[in-house]
Design a protein around this motif. Structure first.
Motif, PDB file in Angstrom:
ATOM      1  N   LEU A 272     -45.038   3.248 -39.611  1.00  0.00           N
ATOM      2  CA  LEU A 272     -45.008   4.675 -39.325  1.00  0.00           C
ATOM      3  C   LEU A 272     -46.027   5.358 -40.240  1.00  0.00           C
TER       4      LEU A 272
ATOM      5  N   TRP B 232     -40.386  11.428 -36.426  1.00  0.00           N
ATOM      6  CA  TRP B 232     -40.511  10.449 -35.349  1.00  0.00           C
ATOM      7  C   TRP B 232     -39.351  10.508 -34.359  1.00  0.00           C
TER       8      TRP B 232
ATOM      9  N   ARG C 123     -47.327  12.987 -39.963  1.00  0.00           N
ATOM     10  CA  ARG C 123     -47.864  11.761 -39.374  1.00  0.00           C
ATOM     11  C   ARG C 123     -49.309  11.531 -39.807  1.00  0.00           C
TER      12      ARG C 123
END
Length: 283
Positions: free
Chosen positions: A82, A116, A45
């Protein structure tokens, strides 16, 4: 915590052209097999956007990269950005017909889904992957699949996997676009029913390879000397050999990994690697 995905290479055990499609793509039928040569995709991330990195200096790290396209498709699928850092550890040679770019895209999609916690099944992943590239859906199959359409129709199939491979890549090739253009100029269109009947009657991997790769002829037209690679693989003990995809990598089928390793020493002038049939990573 970063997600680490092993993205396998593939070979085309056979590949035949069935004709042109209205969407501009080519209708094919191919038996594809994942093999134990892997790129490594690391997904982590980030606050925003996409940051790509790779150990391969010649790999474009812009929006043309298949991993960047895969990331954009996943963002669109969930309706939000994302933010991600994705590293592409290359071991599969580029422009080889071994599907490295497509496998990297699929690996990135799997890594994103894991990171995710996205609950996306394999069939949906295949549909999303088709928007990235024609070969991407295969990498959401089981490892041995019959691939049809432009590559988006993937059906897992039981085929022999009790063999080893020697992959040999010369330092030359032709573009996929040029290979298909040349193949369609003068090649007899394969008969799907005949191919399927033949496929279901066979139990030997060498006989499956004999169904042929329609893209070999244009490759040899561009590089006549490459025929010696096939001949040399057979002299080295391969029971069958073919070009994978549009090339430039050839594969030889051997009875076991030991005989493939011995043959590997006869191709020191080229990139070469031994491999075994493999499965796909879990989603």
């Amino acid at each position: 915590m970063a997600q680490i995905i092993k993205a396998p290479a593939k070979i085309n055990i056979f590949l035949q052209i069935l004709g042109d499609r209205e969407d501009g793509f080519t209708e094919i039928i191919s038996l594809m097999q994942a093999v134990s040569l892997y790129d490594t995709i690391r997904v982590q991330r980030a606050e925003r956007g996409l940051e790509l990195s790779s150990n391969e200096p010649s790999l474009p790290l812009d929006s043309s990269n298949t991993v960047a396209k895969a990331w954009a498709v996943m963002c669109a699928a969930v309706g939000k950005e994302l933010g991600a850092k994705i590293d592409i550890g290359k071991k599969i040679p580029m422009q080889s017909g071994l599907g490295g770019g497509s496998s990297d895209a699929a690996g990135a999609m799997i890594g994103i889904a894991r990171e995710w916690g996205l609950k996306i099944d394999r069939e949906t992943m295949k549909q999303l992957g088709a928007a990235v590239g024609s070969d991407v859906p295969f990498f959401f199959g089981g490892g041995s699949s019959l691939v049809e359409g432009r590559g988006e129709i993937v059906t897992d199939i039981a085929v022999p996997t009790d063999y080893a491979l020697l992959l040999v890549k010369p330092p030359f090739g032709i573009s996929t676009k040029d290979a298909y253009r040349r193949a369609k100029n003068g090649l007899t269109v394969g008969n799907k029913k005949r191919i399927l009947n033949y496929l279901h009657q066979l139990t030997s991997i060498s006989k499956l390879v004999e169904l042929g790769n329609a893209l070999e002829r244009p490759f040899f037209e561009a590089h006549p000397g490459a025929m010696e690679i096939k001949k040399k693989l057979l002299r080295a003990g391969a029971v069958a050999t073919a070009l994978s995809g549009s090339g430039s990598c050839f594969f030889g089928v051997f009875e076991n990994i030991d005989t493939a390793e011995i043959a590997k020493g006869k191709f020191k002038e080229f990139w070469r690697e031994t491999a075994l049939p493999a499965k796909m990573p879990e989603i």
